[in-house]
Design an enzyme around this catalytic site. Sequence first.
Site, PDB file in Angstrom:
ATOM      1  N   PHE A 122       0.849  -1.191   0.000  1.00 53.01           N
ATOM      2  CA  PHE A 122       0.000   0.000   0.000  1.00 53.01           C
ATOM      3  C   PHE A 122       0.884   1.241   0.000  1.00 53.01           C
ATOM      4  O   PHE A 122       1.720   1.406   0.882  1.00 53.01           O
ATOM      5  CB  PHE A 122      -0.954   0.041   1.204  1.00 53.01           C
ATOM      6  CG  PHE A 122      -1.886   1.219   1.122  1.00 53.01           C
ATOM      7  CD1 PHE A 122      -3.004   1.181   0.295  1.00 53.01           C
ATOM      8  CD2 PHE A 122      -1.622   2.389   1.826  1.00 53.01           C
ATOM      9  CE1 PHE A 122      -3.845   2.282   0.185  1.00 53.01           C
ATOM     10  CE2 PHE A 122      -2.459   3.490   1.714  1.00 53.01           C
ATOM     11  CZ  PHE A 122      -3.567   3.436   0.888  1.00 53.01           C
ATOM     12  N   ASP A 207       9.199   2.751   1.592  1.00 51.56           N
ATOM     13  CA  ASP A 207       8.026   3.476   2.073  1.00 51.56           C
ATOM     14  C   ASP A 207       7.920   3.226   3.580  1.00 51.56           C
ATOM     15  O   ASP A 207       7.535   2.142   4.019  1.00 51.56           O
ATOM     16  CB  ASP A 207       6.780   2.973   1.328  1.00 51.56           C
ATOM     17  CG  ASP A 207       5.504   3.671   1.794  1.00 51.56           C
ATOM     18  OD1 ASP A 207       5.496   4.244   2.897  1.00 51.56           O
ATOM     19  OD2 ASP A 207       4.505   3.606   1.053  1.00 51.56           O
ATOM     20  N   LYS A 236       2.525   9.785   8.213  1.00 52.65           N
ATOM     21  CA  LYS A 236       1.818   9.390   9.441  1.00 52.65           C
ATOM     22  C   LYS A 236       2.398   9.923  10.759  1.00 52.65           C
ATOM     23  O   LYS A 236       1.946  10.932  11.258  1.00 52.65           O
ATOM     24  CB  LYS A 236       1.680   7.867   9.469  1.00 52.65           C
ATOM     25  CG  LYS A 236       0.742   7.367   8.363  1.00 52.65           C
ATOM     26  CD  LYS A 236       0.200   5.985   8.614  1.00 52.65           C
ATOM     27  CE  LYS A 236      -0.970   5.671   7.703  1.00 52.65           C
ATOM     28  NZ  LYS A 236      -0.623   5.040   6.449  1.00 52.65           N
TER      29      LYS A 236
HETATM   30  C1  LIG Z   1      -0.925   5.235   5.052  1.00 51.87           C
HETATM   31  C2  LIG Z   1       0.121   4.842   4.080  1.00 51.87           C
HETATM   32  C3  LIG Z   1       0.344   5.566   2.891  1.00 51.87           C
HETATM   33  C4  LIG Z   1      -0.555   6.701   2.465  1.00 51.87           C
HETATM   34  O1  LIG Z   1      -0.471   7.785   3.305  1.00 51.87           O
HETATM   35  P1  LIG Z   1      -1.574   8.980   3.165  1.00 51.87           P
HETATM   36  O2  LIG Z   1      -1.056  10.007   4.131  1.00 51.87           O
HETATM   37  O3  LIG Z   1      -2.887   8.403   3.518  1.00 51.87           O
HETATM   38  O4  LIG Z   1      -1.518   9.446   1.762  1.00 51.87           O
HETATM   39  C5  LIG Z   1       1.397   5.190   2.090  1.00 51.87           C
HETATM   40  N1  LIG Z   1       2.189   4.150   2.411  1.00 51.87           N
HETATM   41  C6  LIG Z   1       2.010   3.434   3.534  1.00 51.87           C
HETATM   42  C7  LIG Z   1       2.936   2.305   3.842  1.00 51.87           C
HETATM   43  C8  LIG Z   1       0.964   3.739   4.395  1.00 51.87           C
HETATM   44  O5  LIG Z   1       0.764   2.997   5.497  1.00 51.87           O
END
Ligand SMILES: *Cc1c(COP(=O)(O)O)cnc(C)c1O
Length: 390
Positions: A122, A207, A236
Site C-alpha cells: 500500500f 516506504d 503518518k
Molecule cells: C498510510 C500509508 C500511505 C498513504 O499515506 P496517506 O497520508 O494516507 O496518503 C502510504 N504508504 C504506507 C505504507 C501507508 O501505510
Amino acid sequence: MSALFPTYARWNIKPEKGIGSKIIDVEGNEYLDFISGIAVCNLGHCHPKVTLALEKQLDKLWHVSNLFQIEGQESVAQLLVDHSVGDYVFFCNSGAEANEAAIKLARKSTGKHHIVSLLNSFHGRTLGSMAATGQDKIHKGFGPLLTEFTYIEMNHLAALEEAVTEKTAAIMVEVIQGEGGIRLMSKEYAKALQDVCEKYNCILIIDEVQTGIGRTGTAFAYEQFGLSPDMITLAKGLGNGFPVGALIGKEGLKDSFSPGSHGSTFGGNPLAMSVAEAVLTEIFKPELLESVQQKGEFLKNQLQQQLSSHKVIEEIRGKGLMVGVACQIDVAPIIEACREKGLLVLSAGPKVLRLLPPLIVTKSEIEKAVEIIADVFADIEQKQSMNVLK
Ligand SMILES: *Cc1c(COP(=O)(O)O)cnc(C)c1O
C-alpha cells in the site's frame, strides 16, 4: 443525512477528546486506543511537548509559502538526515504525496520509467502512489493506470530477478507491509533487493509512512533489515496528527530536484515544522526507541501466552509496536467486540488483527488490552463450539 461522500465505512463512535493512550467520546465513553489514528499519534493524543510547540508557533506565523526560507524546514530536515542514511529532504503533506515525489525523482534522476513494487503493498491513493500499490481492489474503476509498474510477490527471489532489468528506475517497498497484513520482508530478500539495485543501477525506495518514526523500535524500520535505501518516504507519525509528509534522499539525487522541478504550496509550512521538530526530538531519544522494543516484545509475549490456546490464531508477528495477529477467521467481529469492551484495534486485510498502540503506552495498558483481546477470542471460540454442538 450526511453531506460527506461516503468514502469511509465509519464506526458509530464520535471521539471528542484524546489523552495519551485514551480516547473519550461525546457520550463520555472511554477507550484504550490501540490504533493511534492509524500509526499517526505515536506520542499519544495531545502530547504536551507537541501541543506546546504548535501553540507557540500559532501566535508567530502560519504560512508564507516556499518562496521564503523557512527555518523550521532546515532543522527538521537536519534531524531526519542525522538519523537516516539520507542527505536531503523534501516536505509535503501526506504519505501519498511523499511517494509521488519519490516516483517522480526516481524517474527524473535515472532517466528510466519502469518501477517494481510488491503485491499486497500500500503506497497511497493518488494516481502515482495508487499505481505503485499492488492491490487490484485499490485500482478498480480508476484506470487507465500509470504505465510501467510491475508487481511481484515479496520474499520470492526468483520473481525479483525476473522483474528487474536495466530499464528499471526504482524498486519501491515497505519492509513490513502495514495495510497488507503486517507481513515482514525476510533478511535474505532485503539483501537481494540491495544487490539487484546495485547491479541494475536502480533506486531503492523504502516506504516508511507506517513503519517509520519509531513505530518498530528504531527510528526507521529499514535499519533492522540491513538496508541502505536511496529514498525513504514518511508521513503518518511525523506530525503526530498534524498533516505532514517527507521524502528523504541520498546525495546523488540532489540535482534532479532543482528549482522549479517539484513543489507543494503547503509542504513544510511553519505549523507543520514546529510539530515535526517536537515529535522527532522526542522520538529520536535512544531511551524512547529502546522502550518501544521492550514494550513490543512484552506485547507479543503477552499475546502469545494468552492466545496460544486458540486454534483460530495462526501467527503473532511484527516489530516494535506494530503487531499483527493473523487468524483463520475474519477479524471484523473481533474488532467490534473489542470496541464494545473499550479497546480500539483495527485490521490489516480481512484476517489480521492489527495493533498500533501509541509508543508511550504503558505495560499495564498493554496487559489490559491483551486481557480484552483474550476475552473476545474466548467468547468467539465458545460460540463456535456451541454452533458445532447444535
Ligand atoms: C498510510 C500509508 C500511505 C498513504 O499515506 P496517506 O497520508 O494516507 O496518503 C502510504 N504508504 C504506507 C505504507 C501507508 O501505510
